[in-house]
Design a protein around this motif. Structure first.
Motif, PDB file in Angstrom:
ATOM      1  N   ALA A 220       0.862  -1.189   0.000  1.00 51.09           N
ATOM      2  CA  ALA A 220       0.000   0.000   0.000  1.00 51.09           C
ATOM      3  C   ALA A 220       0.887   1.225   0.000  1.00 51.09           C
ATOM      4  CB  ALA A 220      -0.878  -0.007   1.248  1.00 51.09           C
ATOM      5  N   PHE A 221       0.368   2.291  -0.616  1.00 57.32           N
ATOM      6  CA  PHE A 221       1.081   3.566  -0.588  1.00 57.32           C
ATOM      7  C   PHE A 221       0.413   4.481   0.433  1.00 57.32           C
ATOM      8  CE2 PHE A 221       2.233   2.102  -4.829  1.00 57.32           C
ATOM      9  CZ  PHE A 221       3.556   2.488  -4.920  1.00 57.32           C
ATOM     10  N   THR A 222       1.212   5.352   1.041  1.00 58.35           N
ATOM     11  CA  THR A 222       0.583   6.406   1.842  1.00 58.35           C
ATOM     12  C   THR A 222      -0.078   7.365   0.853  1.00 58.35           C
ATOM     13  OG1 THR A 222       2.667   7.624   1.784  1.00 58.35           O
ATOM     14  CG2 THR A 222       2.237   6.272   3.734  1.00 58.35           C
ATOM     15  N   PRO A 223      -1.164   8.029   1.247  1.00 59.23           N
ATOM     16  CA  PRO A 223      -1.842   8.929   0.290  1.00 59.23           C
ATOM     17  C   PRO A 223      -0.920  10.019  -0.250  1.00 59.23           C
ATOM     18  CG  PRO A 223      -3.212   8.538   2.205  1.00 59.23           C
ATOM     19  CD  PRO A 223      -1.897   7.924   2.520  1.00 59.23           C
ATOM     20  N   SER A 224       0.018  10.497   0.584  1.00 56.69           N
ATOM     21  CA  SER A 224       0.937  11.535   0.109  1.00 56.69           C
ATOM     22  C   SER A 224       1.979  10.941  -0.822  1.00 56.69           C
ATOM     23  CB  SER A 224       1.643  12.175   1.305  1.00 56.69           C
ATOM     24  OG  SER A 224       2.485  11.223   1.939  1.00 56.69           O
ATOM     25  N   GLY A 225       2.102   9.660  -0.806  1.00 58.76           N
ATOM     26  CA  GLY A 225       3.053   8.998  -1.697  1.00 58.76           C
ATOM     27  C   GLY A 225       4.469   8.973  -1.161  1.00 58.76           C
ATOM     28  N   ASP A 226       4.682   9.357   0.108  1.00 53.77           N
ATOM     29  CA  ASP A 226       6.068   9.376   0.597  1.00 53.77           C
ATOM     30  C   ASP A 226       6.605   7.976   0.881  1.00 53.77           C
ATOM     31  OD1 ASP A 226       4.372   9.089   2.795  1.00 53.77           O
ATOM     32  OD2 ASP A 226       5.768  10.063   4.179  1.00 53.77           O
ATOM     33  N   LEU A 227       5.700   7.047   1.201  1.00 60.68           N
ATOM     34  CA  LEU A 227       6.146   5.698   1.539  1.00 60.68           C
ATOM     35  C   LEU A 227       5.274   4.648   0.857  1.00 60.68           C
ATOM     36  CD1 LEU A 227       6.480   6.105   5.448  1.00 60.68           C
ATOM     37  CD2 LEU A 227       8.332   6.280   3.784  1.00 60.68           C
ATOM     38  N   ALA A 228       5.907   3.531   0.528  1.00 60.13           N
ATOM     39  CA  ALA A 228       5.150   2.336   0.123  1.00 60.13           C
ATOM     40  C   ALA A 228       5.447   1.272   1.174  1.00 60.13           C
ATOM     41  CB  ALA A 228       5.589   1.860  -1.242  1.00 60.13           C
TER      42      ALA A 228
ATOM     43  N   ASP B 151       1.170   2.956  13.673  1.00 59.86           N
ATOM     44  CA  ASP B 151       1.134   4.408  13.660  1.00 59.86           C
ATOM     45  C   ASP B 151       2.183   4.892  12.659  1.00 59.86           C
ATOM     46  OD1 ASP B 151       0.411   6.927  15.786  1.00 59.86           O
ATOM     47  OD2 ASP B 151       2.158   7.132  14.487  1.00 59.86           O
ATOM     48  N   MET B 152       1.717   5.468  11.545  1.00 58.71           N
ATOM     49  CA  MET B 152       2.646   5.807  10.461  1.00 58.71           C
ATOM     50  C   MET B 152       3.573   6.961  10.826  1.00 58.71           C
ATOM     51  SD  MET B 152       2.270   3.562   8.202  1.00 58.71           S
ATOM     52  CE  MET B 152       3.298   4.238   6.909  1.00 58.71           C
ATOM     53  N   ASP B 153       3.092   7.903  11.657  1.00 59.09           N
ATOM     54  CA  ASP B 153       3.970   9.018  12.054  1.00 59.09           C
ATOM     55  C   ASP B 153       5.116   8.495  12.916  1.00 59.09           C
ATOM     56  OD1 ASP B 153       2.630  10.901  10.643  1.00 59.09           O
ATOM     57  OD2 ASP B 153       1.359  11.550  12.313  1.00 59.09           O
ATOM     58  N   SER B 154       4.828   7.498  13.747  1.00 57.81           N
ATOM     59  CA  SER B 154       5.898   6.908  14.572  1.00 57.81           C
ATOM     60  C   SER B 154       6.929   6.229  13.680  1.00 57.81           C
ATOM     61  CB  SER B 154       5.327   5.895  15.563  1.00 57.81           C
ATOM     62  OG  SER B 154       4.416   6.510  16.409  1.00 57.81           O
ATOM     63  N   ILE B 155       6.440   5.586  12.636  1.00 49.68           N
ATOM     64  CA  ILE B 155       7.373   4.940  11.697  1.00 49.68           C
ATOM     65  C   ILE B 155       8.223   5.999  11.001  1.00 49.68           C
ATOM     66  CG2 ILE B 155       7.479   3.697   9.495  1.00 49.68           C
ATOM     67  CD1 ILE B 155       5.201   1.930  10.512  1.00 49.68           C
ATOM     68  N   ARG B 156       7.579   7.091  10.577  1.00 52.65           N
ATOM     69  CA  ARG B 156       8.337   8.179   9.920  1.00 52.65           C
ATOM     70  C   ARG B 156       9.403   8.738  10.871  1.00 52.65           C
ATOM     71  NH1 ARG B 156       2.973   9.395   8.114  1.00 52.65           N
ATOM     72  NH2 ARG B 156       2.788   8.979   5.883  1.00 52.65           N
ATOM     73  N   ALA B 157       9.014   8.929  12.136  1.00 52.86           N
ATOM     74  CA  ALA B 157       9.955   9.485  13.119  1.00 52.86           C
ATOM     75  C   ALA B 157      11.120   8.517  13.351  1.00 52.86           C
ATOM     76  CB  ALA B 157       9.222   9.774  14.424  1.00 52.86           C
ATOM     77  N   LEU B 158      10.799   7.252  13.428  1.00 49.93           N
ATOM     78  CA  LEU B 158      11.830   6.232  13.656  1.00 49.93           C
ATOM     79  C   LEU B 158      12.830   6.217  12.503  1.00 49.93           C
ATOM     80  CD1 LEU B 158      12.839   3.621  15.154  1.00 49.93           C
ATOM     81  CD2 LEU B 158      11.216   2.357  13.777  1.00 49.93           C
TER      82      LEU B 158
ATOM     83  N   ASP C  32      -2.129  -8.705   3.974  1.00 47.04           N
ATOM     84  CA  ASP C  32      -2.532  -7.480   3.289  1.00 47.04           C
ATOM     85  C   ASP C  32      -2.202  -6.274   4.152  1.00 47.04           C
ATOM     86  OD1 ASP C  32      -3.508  -5.960   1.254  1.00 47.04           O
ATOM     87  OD2 ASP C  32      -5.608  -6.548   1.467  1.00 47.04           O
ATOM     88  N   VAL C  33      -2.119  -5.130   3.503  1.00 48.55           N
ATOM     89  CA  VAL C  33      -1.867  -3.877   4.227  1.00 48.55           C
ATOM     90  C   VAL C  33      -2.685  -2.770   3.566  1.00 48.55           C
ATOM     91  CG1 VAL C  33       0.265  -3.548   2.871  1.00 48.55           C
ATOM     92  CG2 VAL C  33      -0.087  -2.201   4.949  1.00 48.55           C
ATOM     93  N   VAL C  34      -3.309  -1.931   4.396  1.00 45.75           N
ATOM     94  CA  VAL C  34      -4.007  -0.741   3.877  1.00 45.75           C
ATOM     95  C   VAL C  34      -3.633   0.439   4.771  1.00 45.75           C
ATOM     96  CG1 VAL C  34      -5.978  -1.910   2.795  1.00 45.75           C
ATOM     97  CG2 VAL C  34      -6.096  -1.284   5.222  1.00 45.75           C
ATOM     98  N   ILE C  35      -3.723   1.630   4.191  1.00 44.26           N
ATOM     99  CA  ILE C  35      -3.375   2.855   4.940  1.00 44.26           C
ATOM    100  C   ILE C  35      -4.558   3.812   4.868  1.00 44.26           C
ATOM    101  CG2 ILE C  35      -1.776   4.825   5.060  1.00 44.26           C
ATOM    102  CD1 ILE C  35       0.357   2.942   3.810  1.00 44.26           C
ATOM    103  N   THR C  36      -4.884   4.424   5.989  1.00 44.57           N
ATOM    104  CA  THR C  36      -6.059   5.310   6.051  1.00 44.57           C
ATOM    105  C   THR C  36      -5.849   6.543   5.156  1.00 44.57           C
ATOM    106  OG1 THR C  36      -5.068   6.282   8.038  1.00 44.57           O
ATOM    107  CG2 THR C  36      -6.805   4.651   8.362  1.00 44.57           C
ATOM    108  N   PRO C  37      -6.945   7.161   4.705  1.00 41.86           N
ATOM    109  CA  PRO C  37      -6.823   8.306   3.786  1.00 41.86           C
ATOM    110  C   PRO C  37      -6.007   9.460   4.361  1.00 41.86           C
ATOM    111  CG  PRO C  37      -9.095   7.529   3.865  1.00 41.86           C
ATOM    112  CD  PRO C  37      -8.357   6.772   4.912  1.00 41.86           C
ATOM    113  N   ASP C  38      -5.960   9.585   5.691  1.00 46.74           N
ATOM    114  CA  ASP C  38      -5.147  10.661   6.271  1.00 46.74           C
ATOM    115  C   ASP C  38      -3.681  10.250   6.435  1.00 46.74           C
ATOM    116  OD1 ASP C  38      -5.215   8.890   8.370  1.00 46.74           O
ATOM    117  OD2 ASP C  38      -6.286  10.189   9.764  1.00 46.74           O
ATOM    118  N   GLY C  39      -3.367   9.031   6.068  1.00 49.91           N
ATOM    119  CA  GLY C  39      -1.976   8.563   6.118  1.00 49.91           C
ATOM    120  C   GLY C  39      -1.458   8.309   7.519  1.00 49.91           C
ATOM    121  N   LYS C  40      -2.339   8.290   8.506  1.00 48.69           N
ATOM    122  CA  LYS C  40      -1.880   8.180   9.904  1.00 48.69           C
ATOM    123  C   LYS C  40      -1.754   6.738  10.384  1.00 48.69           C
ATOM    124  CE  LYS C  40      -1.920  12.632  11.036  1.00 48.69           C
ATOM    125  NZ  LYS C  40      -0.670  13.328  11.326  1.00 48.69           N
ATOM    126  N   LYS C  41      -2.641   5.881   9.899  1.00 46.85           N
ATOM    127  CA  LYS C  41      -2.627   4.497  10.404  1.00 46.85           C
ATOM    128  C   LYS C  41      -2.509   3.518   9.250  1.00 46.85           C
ATOM    129  CE  LYS C  41      -5.724   5.175  14.359  1.00 46.85           C
ATOM    130  NZ  LYS C  41      -6.934   5.938  14.117  1.00 46.85           N
TER     131      LYS C  41
END
Lengths: 473, 678
Positions: B254-262, B340-347, B316-325
């Motif tokens: 799955a991609f994050t909606p912003s496209g920064d991560l797959a 928590d996608m922000d925690s992953i980004r911070a890590l 399977d993996v899905v990401i919420t439209p706000d890219g948070k979870k």
């Protein structure tokens, strides 16, 4: 007439049998929920009751009627403690001495009829027996000489005390505490020496294999109660010392991540805790007193809100210092054993001795690579073994002998100080990821160079070990 | 009532006869069951073998049920409808999401895998893995209006940015069909990674990412690497490959909606480490791969496992439209991991490359970003979010159910029964056991982990059953093995009962062995419930090509190219006779390695052999050709050194056509029906 009397006799026999069944099942039902406590009259002198000079007794109380009769279960014993209820709720193990100068022995009480039978018969002190899922028992065998040079190993035996088998072989002082739901034994390692005191929980399979660190308390802390696993994956116990400023406190750790999940549940509560027992409801029963002037009594405790609940039981004459409740529990997993007493050795593979957790090593030249390891026995070195280019080594070690390992540079200078005393059981295969490494690290997926050759015999002076032939699975 | 003397005699004789039959009969039955199970205390329950092991016929029909087994699903743009792929039901099920009720069931091809909705929401495309086509369904009429041919085993589907092209990922043939939706024709096939499944178009709509399940074939000892293939949507060409190191079974992404991560699901196997213990993650780890979508973006792997608890078989993996979870279905432990996608980004931002490398093997790292594990029904597979991201729908494959999770409270708020059979048969229970890691120490892996799709994972493991570094073992397929006993490479297990008994728990699962009812159930499933896919790639009809026929002749020959008779024991057909192409005996084919204990090998069956690379007991042959060109220099694995390259190729072409006798039978029946109707 004759036929009628025969029918009457049958009816009478049937009625007696039926009523017997009825009452016996009633009896079983009544036992469910019965609270079993250890009580001590005088001051609790030592957290290990077997070392305490104050006699203790085990009593049964109906928590629904705490003001009702207290049944002393160990009448006639000089001192008794450490009650442990079986999974089916039908029997209780405890540690007791009949006379003041007797050694401590393990006894079992049938909770249907309160009959007691002696399990162990060793002249040395046996304590803290726990049921194993395979039907055997695990307990500590203690000598009176509590010195750093004398290990207090764990043993297992059949329910009747026969076939005792030692399962720990280093020089540490162990006390079996509980069996985790995954089937492993959790034991307190209270080894102390002049330069360090440990307060750690070790976990191992019931055959003594795969022993490893489970939990390590903060420096200066002291685990003082038994340990129990809750129904929601927590492990609870009472600790004193560093990090527990208000006397003794209840600590909770997560089974999933025990080394990094410590929570002090009672940091906001003044007073002392002596023991904790998880209820099926999720609440805890705790032995607690507000101050030294008070006696320890049993209270409910809610781990979610971290608050004390109602008083469940108090005895003006005694401190209540251990708690257990009779109820049926899910039996932990019965783990298979790889131990084969026909084999004299075990195998140890280290993937990369140069892989270490920088936080756990002090004064170590981290970038210098080890070229060999020294295996050290109790009295002497068991040999120096070269390490492969990738840092791996592969040993065939005489089983059930304590040893530890330190790493050496090319000049034979010690790089990493020895690890803890370890042992390998007969036919055990065991692996380490590194040396003093992070315990949460898994191995890299690569073939260690060392396993491309045969293992090095340890002690190294043994050229050939005549082994039983093991057939391929 | 008085019994006459004569009747007493008859009764006595009957009792005597009964006793005469019972005691030897019981003794015989005991000996028989002991032999079959390899233990002496298995209950004497005749039905477990003689009823629940039937693979066909009326008894098999009587004791089994036709389950639906939802695998993937899609949500309509307005969120009012769910479209659920029923893998075993060969159907697309329409569900009213508000009423939480099934509306209809649309029949599609065999073993459907994925569903994709057209941009206007009017059509659904369903990939049919065992039919090699995609069903096109008009959602207004709920009818299949077209079928689009693909290559072998279509699974994941994606639309091009302009909506004019359909990409179908062909799992079995390892390529992607690019289909023009105007003409319905397959325009081209793009070669992608090994055994691909998932495909997604990136948010900036330029690249498609294709996941692979199998690692790149490599000799044992080489690092395990799995390709992620990048397709340029404009040029419809391969843009490049990204490699997942030390990982495989990348099912979906799955991609994050912003496209920064797959984010891709994966397994980190420890097949190169001797399997000496399960403790501390020595056998298998499970997690996610993260692809940074920027120039020189890193590929990071994070484990979802914990030190004493493992979360296998992420599907399977899905990401919420706000890219948070992000939500990951952990099929092997019946739960959804919430990340928590922000925690992953911070890590990621705070870590050096060395630290991230270490994270890939760290069981504690999940505590930094996993916020909850939500329990589900049996075997959660495909995930889909409602358009507003407030609801997560989970296809519970072995529960025939969809669960609905509130993505804010992270609680299950409803379950939708898809209408499958209520009775759980013995084989179904066995399938649940097979797919669940509950019978492995700390849930580290399930049977399915090494046998994905009930087949095999293409890896070679060092089982360390006797010593470390010895006796390497190529995982064997479990498809249609019921008539190919004995089992294991050394043929030591005469039945699956023995294979999965006490020694299995001692050396492999390292926890309590299966209870006998569980052992009976899993044996029933393995022996009756796992089938070969139809061999549509190499043998779509019963007629062989001329080259394949020539290959068949070589395979069955009795004389070599010089006219000299080949010794019976050295003919292919001697050890590999039809219909299963095994004589079920042990043989020495000269491939015992220096690090192997001296054993003979159980002659493996050859049906669907094309799908089981690598070959030989330790997987040393990457291809069928290598068995003879590299590993049989003295003709000990059948006489083949006299063959020319073309002749060897023809024999291999023939070998690749071999398939299940049931498959041939069904083709013959189908042909007969067609001829009769004509």
């Amino acid at each position: 007439m004759k036929r009628k009397s025969s029918i009457s006799i049958h009816l009478i026999i049937f009625s007696i049998s039926f009523s017997g069944l009825f009452f016996s099942s009633c009896g079983k039902k009544n036992l469910e929920g019965l609270m079993v406590c250890t009580e001590v009259t005088g001051k609790i002198q030592h957290q290990n009751l077997w070392k305490s000079k104050t006699p203790a007794r085990i009593v049964a109380i109906d928590p629904a009627q705490p003001e009702g009769n207290i049944k002393v279960l160990t009448e006639g014993y000089y001192s008794a403690h450490s009650p442990e209820i079986s999974w089916d709720g039908k029997s209780m193990l405890f540690t007791a001495r009949q006379k003041e100068n007797d050694s401590w022995k393990i006894y079992e009480m049938n909770l249907d009829n309160f009959k007691i039978r002696q399990v162990t018969s060793s002249d040395e002190n046996c304590s803290n027996a726990v049921h194993l899922p395979n039907g055997r028992l695990v307990y500590g065998l203690l000598t009176c000489k509590d010195s750093a040079n004398t290990g207090h190993p764990l043993f297992t035996c059949n329910p009747d005390g026969s076939d005792p088998k030692q399962i720990t072989f280093n020089r540490n002082t162990y006390s079996a505490l509980t069996v985790l739901n995954d089937g492993r034994v959790l034991a307190l390692d209270k080894t102390s020496s002049a330069d360090k005191q440990k307060n750690i929980l070790m976990v191992m399979r019931p055959d003594g294999t795969k022993a490893e660190l489970f939990y390590q308390g903060t420096v200066g802390s002291n685990l003082i109660s038994s340990v129990s696993e809750t129904t929601n994956g927590k492990i609870v116990f009472v600790e004193s010392g560093a990090g527990t400023p208000n006397g003794t406190n209840i600590t909770s750790i997560s089974y999933n991540r025990p080394l990094h999940s410590r929570v002090n549940l009672t940091s906001e509560i003044k007073g002392d805790f002596q023991s904790v027992f998880p209820m099926p409801s999720g609440k805890l029963l705790v032995s607690y007193r507000t101050s030294e002037a008070e006696r320890y009594s049993v209270y409910e405790f809610d781990p979610e809100t971290k608050s004390l609940g109602k008083l469940v039981f108090a005895d003006a004459e005694y401190d209540v210092c251990e708690i257990a409740v009779v109820h049926q529990q899910v039996r932990p997993k019965k783990l298979p054993s790889e131990v084969d007493f026909g084999v004299k050795t075990g195998l140890l593979l280290c993937q990369d001795v140069n892989f270490s957790d920088p936080n756990s090593i002090k004064n170590s030249p981290a970038l210098q690579k080890a070229v060999s390891v020294e295996i050290m026995g109790i009295d002497s070195s068991m040999g120096i073994v070269p390490v492969e280019q990738d840092g791996s080594f592969f040993l065939k070690v005489i089983a059930d002998q304590p040893f530890h390992i330190r790493t050496l540079d090319e000049n034979g200078k010690v790089l990493n100080q020895p690890c803890e005393w370890i042992w390998i059981r007969p036919n055990e295969r065991r692996g380490c990821v590194g040396c003093h490494e992070d315990h949460e690290q898994t191995p890299e997926n690569r073939v260690p160079l060392a396993v491309k050759n045969l293992p090095v015999n340890v002690p190294v002076h043994i050229e050939k070990i005549k082994e039983k032939k093991i057939s391929l699975e | 009532m008085k019994i006459s003397t004569k009747n007493r005699w008859i009764l006595g004789i009957l009792v005597l006869l009964g006793l005469i039959i019972y005691f030897p009969g019981h003794k015989f039955a005991r000996a028989h069951v002991n032999y079959r199970t390899g233990v002496e205390d298995h209950p004497l329950l005749c039905l477990n073998c003689h009823l629940y092991m039937n693979t066909s016929g009326p008894i098999a029909k009587m004791v089994n049920e036709d389950y639906l087994s939802p695998i993937n699903l899609a949500v309509s743009k307005d969120g009012s409808r769910l479209y659920v792929v029923a893998q075993e039901g060969n159907a697309l099920i329409t569900v009213d999401a508000d009423q939480e009720k099934v509306i209809n069931k649309i029949e599609v091809g065999e073993l459907p895998h994925s569903v994709l909705l057209s941009n206007d929401g009017q059509k659904a495309y369903v990939s049919n893995q065992w039919s090699d086509h995609v069903s096109v369904i008009d959602l207004s009429t709920s009818k299949v209006v077209d079928t689009l041919q693909t290559a072998n085993g279509p699974a994941g589907l994606a639309l091009s940015a302009d909506g004019k092209m359909l990409y179908a990922v062909n799992t079995y043939s390892s390529n992607v069909s690019v289909i023009d939706l105007e003409t319905g024709e397959e325009q081209k096939r793009l070669e992608v990674g090994n055994n691909p499944t998932g495909i997604k178009l990136s948010p900036e709509k330029k690249l498609l990412f294709v996941t692979s399940r199998r690692a790149i074939l490599a000799p044992y000892g080489d690092p395990v690497k799995t390709d992620m293939t990048l397709i340029n949507d404009s040029s419809r060409r391969i843009e490049g490959y990204k490699t997942l190191e030390s990982a495989h079974i990348a099912e979906n992404l799955a991609f994050t909606p912003s496209g920064d991560l797959a984010v891709v699901t994966l397994v980190r196997p420890k097949n190169l480490v001797p399997s000496i213990q399960v403790e501390r993650g020595f056998m298998m780890n499970h997690g996610i791969g993260i692809f940074e979508q920027k120039k020189d973006g890193r590929i990071i792997q994070l484990l979802l496992d914990e030190p004493n608890a493992f979360y296998p078989d992420a599907f399977d993996v899905v990401i919420t439209p706000d890219g948070k979870k992000a939500f990951v279905s952990n099929s092997g432990v019946d739960c959804i991991s919430v990340l928590d996608m922000d925690s992953i980004r911070a890590l990621i931002a705070a870590s050096t490359p060395e630290m991230l490398n270490s994270c890939a093997n760290n069981l504690g790292i999940s505590s930094r970003f996993v916020v909850k594990r939500i329990p589900t029904g049996a075997n959660p597979k495909g995930l889909a979010l409602s358009p507003d991201g407030k609801k997560l729908y989970v296809a519970e494959q072995l529960q025939d159910r969809i669960s609905v999770i509130n993505t804010e409270s992270l609680e299950t708020i409803a379950t939708i029964d898809l209408g499958g059979p209520k009775k759980i048969t013995v084989a179904r229970r066995g399938k649940r056991l097979f797919a669940n890691a509950g019978h492995t120490f700390q849930n580290q892996y399930s049977c399915y982990s090494c046998h994905p799709d009930y087949h095999e994972d293409g890896l070679v493991y060092n089982m360390a059953s006797k010593d470390m570094g010895r006796n390497l073992t190529n995982v064997q397929s479990l498809r249609d093995i019921s008539k190919t006993a004995p089992f294991k490479w050394n043929g030591k297990n005469q039945t699956v009962f023995k294979q999965d008994g006490i020694r299995f728990s001692t050396v492999l699962t390292r926890t309590e062995q299966f209870s006998y009812p569980d052992l009976d159930a899993i044996s029933s499933f393995i022996m009756t419930g796992i089938h070969y896919p139809p061999n549509l790639q190499h043998n779509p009809a019963t007629e062989l090509t001329e080259a394949q026929l020539r290959g068949k002749e070589i395979f069955e020959r009795t004389v070599d190219q010089t006219g000299k008779e080949i010794p019976v024991g050295n003919r292919c057909i001697t050890c590999h006779p039809a219909p299963y192409f095994t004589n079920r005996k042990l043989a020495d084919v000269g491939t015992l390695a220096a690090t192997d204990d001296s054993i003979l090998f159980d002659v493996p069956h050859l049906n669907n052999i094309y799908a089981s690379a690598p070959y030989l007991h330790d997987g040393r042959a990457a291809t069928l050709e290598e068995i003879w060109t590299k590993y049989s220099p003295y003709d000990r694995h059948g006489v083949a050194n006299d063959l020319s390259k073309i002749e060897l190729n023809e024999m291999i072409e023939y070998l690749k056509t071999l398939s299940s006798p049931d498959y041939y039978e069904s083709l013959t029946k189908k042909k007969h029906t067609e001829n009769t109707s004509n």
